[in-house]
Design a protein around this motif. Structure first.
Motif, short mmCIF file in Angstrom:
data_model
loop_
_atom_site.label_atom_id
_atom_site.label_comp_id
_atom_site.label_asym_id
_atom_site.label_seq_id
_atom_site.Cartn_x
_atom_site.Cartn_y
_atom_site.Cartn_z
N PHE A 20 0.83 -1.21 0.00
CA PHE A 20 0.00 0.00 0.00
C PHE A 20 0.87 1.26 0.00
N ARG A 21 2.05 1.16 0.59
CA ARG A 21 2.98 2.30 0.58
C ARG A 21 3.28 2.74 -0.85
N GLN A 22 3.47 1.76 -1.74
CA GLN A 22 3.77 2.09 -3.14
C GLN A 22 2.59 2.81 -3.78
N GLU A 23 1.38 2.35 -3.48
CA GLU A 23 0.20 3.03 -4.03
C GLU A 23 0.13 4.47 -3.53
N VAL A 24 0.45 4.65 -2.24
CA VAL A 24 0.42 6.01 -1.69
C VAL A 24 1.50 6.88 -2.32
N ASN A 25 2.65 6.30 -2.60
CA ASN A 25 3.71 7.06 -3.27
C ASN A 25 3.25 7.56 -4.63
#
Length: 638
Positions: free
Chosen positions: A231-236
């Protein structure tokens, strides 16, 4: 014609020199034979003679006749021309009748009836061929039409199946085909399509189940750390392409370790489940809760302002403070610390920066006297430059994600009697922006973010790569420090299997601090025992710096005991030296090897050698380094 009589054994009764019949016949073979005399074929026939009425065998009679007169007299030739009949046989004693036939040659005589019949047949075949051609020209278009239409329908049916790969079809779809076999093919295609559709459906369900298992915490039902990293990548991506405000909330249970140790792991699990449910009840359906550590949870609010984020944090804190755990024996209230970090539309930020801010905020929220909910501010960051610097956080996350910047420094452990290097201890460093980040800045952040397992896996992979690349000299070895969570993890044996091929050529040790053995003692004993069976040696590190050292030394499968540097530095104390001496002798007598850490002088090395210590480690023998110089393989201490 010649004739002769033979007895029961096949011997002639009257021997005649001029006779062509043999003196001895084979009584087991009484078939007719062809005898050749001066290229003239003669027929020899042998018959048994029986006595009436008993049918006893009295002997045999043999006759010899010329073949040609008999052959011509007994056969009427209607198709063979007798004039062309010839025999091309050579001089021989005896030829069987079946072989003799191959030597007969003849020609057929002319037959007027045959020529007439042949002419009639030829004429009939010509008329039949004309009729077949006419019939084919008439029937072929009709047959082609009748065959092509059902085949075209079948082709159209196949196209429909392609257009609906995940839809069940019925055999009643479409009109019945003219050809029964094609109908059967269509039914088979429908059945295969439906079976394939069912298989795809089952695979999709299993894939969803596996995805849920891989991305959910089995205890609380919240999303796990892997899901959080994804999910961190999506937020990035949101940071990159959108200016939406984003908030990150970190939740940490106050004094959870003490609660867990006091009331047991089952009670601790009940607390985690209840708190997870309470936070989920406050969050909306679009917001996800992640369990990113033992007692640490997180959620990311997208398109949320700081006021809304703080309101959600207050609601969670109030609901958690109202939870009662008296049914499981916990009488005191359970409290939660919450750290908030928010972005602003003007700020060019990232998820790494946001998480660093939340770490700083929760660090202050957990301090005594501070409020349980703390929002990040620049003033807070000034007080934690070393521990929670953005540089350290970013470098650490890259190191544990893919090993970027992670390098191992190796410090020698030598034999105190002769200074020969036995093995090297692998010590972690992170290289970032041209500088080395030391363990004093790495491990506090690792423990705060519960990243021990991820870091240990990367360390093992780096050590394996260094051995393959020849960094560690043959005949020596390497010791790897593992954290408490790794020692009791079910995947530990699998991680270390990569080192198994090097066991015969290297000494491989696993170092465990004595405090790492306090929890889940049985699991730790089982894992370490399995590693010893594989060929690893187990070292108890920092002996004397923690809790019940002797208890764990007796309970755990340990080969090497490393005295903590604080004990080694007391060697010159007149009061402590006798105690250190007796303690060392007791451990040696129990069958363990002793290692002294922190040796900085030649005199200390000599004293420890006299006390019975086998190995030594310290700056006197060599500092930790990424490369191992040849001069480091031995050091004179005498």
């Amino acid at each position: 014609m010649e004739l002769a009589l033979y007895d029961q054994n096949g011997s002639v009764l009257s021997d005649t020199d001029t006779s062509l019949l043999p003196d001895k016949i084979d009584i087991n073979d009484t078939t007719a034979h062809i005898v050749i005399n001066e290229y003239e074929p003669l027929v020899m026939v042998i018959k048994p003679i029986h006595k009436e009425p008993s049918q006893d065998n009295l002997g045999y009679i043999a006759t010899l006749n010329r073949l040609r007169p008999v052959f011509y007299a007994s056969h009427h030739f209607s198709l063979i021309d007798p004039k062309t009949l010839s025999i091309d046989i050579r001089q021989a004693e005896q030829v069987s009748s079946s072989v003799f036939i191959n030597h007969l040659h003849y020609q057929l005589s002319d037959d007027p009836y045959t020529e007439a019949v042949q002419s009639a047949i030829t004429s009939s075949l010509l008329r039949l061929a004309h009729f077949a051609v006419i019939l084919t020209l008439l029937i072929f278009p009709l047959a082609a039409l009748l065959m092509s239409r059902p085949i075209m329908r079948l082709s159209q049916h196949i196209d429909k199946l392609k257009q609906s790969p995940y839809r069940t079809v019925s055999n009643k779809i479409g009109r019945t085909l003219f050809i029964k076999e094609l109908d059967k093919i269509r039914e088979s295609l429908n059945a295969y399509h439906n079976d394939l559709n069912l298989a795809y459906t089952n695979l999709d369900e299993k894939d969803r189940e596996l995805h849920d298992l891989a991305h959910h915490d089995p205890l609380t039902g919240a999303m796990n750390r892997k899901a959080f990293n994804d999910f961190r990548q999506e937020v990035n991506n949101i940071f990159q392409y959108s200016h939406k405000q984003i908030s990150l909330l970190l939740f940490d249970i106050n004094h959870f370790k003490a609660l867990n140790d006091t009331y047991g792991h089952q009670a601790g699990d009940e607390v985690l489940i209840a708190i997870s449910q309470a936070i989920n009840n406050i969050l909306s359906g679009q917001e996800k809760l992640f369990r990113i550590g033992g007692d640490e949870f997180a959620t990311i609010l997208i398109d949320s302002n700081p006021r809304k984020a703080r309101q959600i944090a207050k609601q969670c804190h109030v609901m958690i403070s109202q939870l009662s755990f008296e049914k499981i024996g916990i009488l005191e209230p359970v409290r939660m610390s919450i750290g908030l970090a928010n972005t602003s539309p003007k700020e060019n930020s990232s998820i790494d920066t946001l998480q660093w801010k939340a770490d700083v905020a929760i660090h202050f929220a957990k301090r005594p006297g501070n409020p349980n909910i703390v929002s990040f501010s620049s003033e807070l960051a000034q007080n934690v430059q070393g521990l929670f610097s953005n540089r350290t956080h970013s470098a650490l996350f890259k190191a544990i994600s893919n090993g970027t910047g992670l390098i191992m420094h190796y410090q020698p452990i030598v034999t105190l009697s002769n200074g020969e290097v036995q093995y090297y201890e692998a010590l972690i460093r992170i290289q970032h922006e041209g500088q080395l980040i030391m363990p004093s800045h790495i491990f506090p952040l690792v423990e705060a973010r519960s990243l021990e397992l991820d870091l240990d896996r990367q360390v093992i992979q780096k050590v394996v790569a260094d051995i393959k690349n020849g960094v560690i000299p043959l005949g020596t070895g390497v010791s790897i420090n593992l954290s408490a969570p790794s020692i009791v993890d079910s995947e530990l044996i699998k991680w270390l299997t990569e080192l198994k091929p090097f066991i015969n050529n290297y000494k491989l040790l696993i170092e465990v601090t004595e405090t790492a053995l306090i929890t889940k003692l049985q699991t730790a004993r089982k894992n370490l025992g399995a590693l010893r069976e594989m060929g690893f040696r187990i070292a108890l590190d920092d002996f004397g710096s923690g809790y019940s050292s002797l208890r764990y030394l007796g309970a755990m499968p340990v080969d090497v005991v490393k005295f903590d540097i604080t004990l080694v530095r007391l060697i010159n104390s007149k009061q402590i030296n006798p105690i250190l001496n007796h303690l060392a002798q007791m451990i040696i007598e129990s069958g363990h090897l002793l290692v002294a850490e922190g040796i900085e002088t030649k005199r200390a090395a000599q004293q420890l050698n006299k006390l019975g210590f086998h190995y030594g480690q310290g700056y006197y023998f060599g500092k930790p380094d990424a490369t191992i110089p040849p001069t480091q393989l031995s050091r004179n201490i005498c």
